[in-house]
Design a protein around this motif. Structure first.
Motif, PDB file in Angstrom:
ATOM      1  N   ASN A 109       4.263  -5.484   3.642  1.00  0.00           N
ATOM      2  CA  ASN A 109       3.873  -6.411   4.681  1.00  0.00           C
ATOM      3  C   ASN A 109       2.371  -6.474   4.805  1.00  0.00           C
ATOM      4  O   ASN A 109       1.570  -7.323   5.095  1.00  0.00           O
ATOM      5  N   LYS A 111       0.205  -5.504   3.049  1.00  0.00           N
ATOM      6  CA  LYS A 111      -0.435  -5.116   1.666  1.00  0.00           C
ATOM      7  C   LYS A 111      -1.070  -3.988   1.430  1.00  0.00           C
ATOM      8  O   LYS A 111      -2.013  -4.024   0.604  1.00  0.00           O
ATOM      9  N   TYR A 113      -0.131  -1.711  -0.996  1.00  0.00           N
ATOM     10  CA  TYR A 113       0.800  -1.566  -1.860  1.00  0.00           C
ATOM     11  C   TYR A 113       1.100  -0.530  -2.531  1.00  0.00           C
ATOM     12  O   TYR A 113       2.433   0.186  -2.770  1.00  0.00           O
ATOM     13  N   ILE A 149       4.638  -9.003  -6.633  1.00  0.00           N
ATOM     14  CA  ILE A 149       3.536  -9.498  -5.776  1.00  0.00           C
ATOM     15  C   ILE A 149       2.205  -9.035  -6.648  1.00  0.00           C
ATOM     16  O   ILE A 149       1.207  -9.678  -6.380  1.00  0.00           O
ATOM     17  N   GLN A 150       2.370  -7.689  -7.110  1.00  0.00           N
ATOM     18  CA  GLN A 150       0.979  -7.100  -7.866  1.00  0.00           C
ATOM     19  C   GLN A 150       0.495  -7.716  -9.109  1.00  0.00           C
ATOM     20  O   GLN A 150      -0.244  -7.215  -9.743  1.00  0.00           O
TER      21      GLN A 150
END
Length: 199
Positions: A109, A111, A113, A149-150
């Motif tokens: 959340n 970011k 990662y 997401i990445q």
């Protein structure tokens, strides 16, 4: 009522603490976070009085879940880390995995990662060692979401498919459906209309 029946007996304090924590869990599931915090704190007070380290850690973990849900990430992270330290020292591996998973979610959340991946990997390693198909299915799903997401779609798809495979093996309908939803969304990101339709 159960608490009132037990509270006059000193030897029943541990049972009172457990009931109190369970009431907090009920309120959490009802999204009544203020009441959940109230009962977790009462349970924590009893656990501290009894020097019951496992119950203390469970209260911290539960409080971490509330604050994570409320996006109070600094508080949540502190509670999860404190709980994880206690669980690790007591060999409570399932509970330790839950803390690592919560910490991974917070990092995602925020970011961060790489940090999220590190915590998820720690979680997966525990579940793999415990041969927990349910736990591994959940973390494969988390891996998939993070990789999506990445923009690492091929890796995401492999992990999501592993999640679906294990979820079907243990007949977890909800997680299987969630896996297919995530798989569909990941293929959509690849603009592969045929596979989107098939998924």
């Amino acid at each position: 009522k159960s608490i009132r029946l037990l509270e006059n007996n000193e030897s029943n304090k541990q049972k009172i603490g457990l009931i109190t924590i369970n009431i907090g869990i009920v309120y959490f599931n009802l999204n009544n976070f203020n009441k959940a915090i109230e009962y977790y704190q009462k349970g924590l007070d009893i656990a501290n009085e009894l020097e019951d380290s496992i119950s203390i850690a469970r209260c911290y973990n539960n409080l971490g879940n509330i604050y994570k849900t409320q996006t109070h990430f600094a508080k949540a992270e502190n509670y999860f880390k404190t709980a994880a330290k206690i669980f690790k020292s007591n060999g409570e591996l399932y509970n330790l995995a839950n803390c690592y998973c919560g910490l991974g979610s917070i990092q995602m959340n925020k970011k961060r990662y790489d940090d999220a991946m590190s915590y998820y990997q720690k979680t997966f390693d525990i579940y793999e060692n415990l041969k927990s198909d349910d736990g591994m299915a959940a973390v494969y799903f988390d891996f998939g979401g993070l990789l999506k997401i990445q923009g690492r779609y091929d890796e995401a798809i492999k992990n999501i498919e592993n999640s679906i495979r294990l979820s079907r093996k243990i007949s977890s309908l909800n997680r299987t459906m969630e896996g297919y939803d995530l798989l569909h969304a990941t293929y959509a990101k690849l603009n592969d209309d045929k596979k989107t339709y098939q998924a």
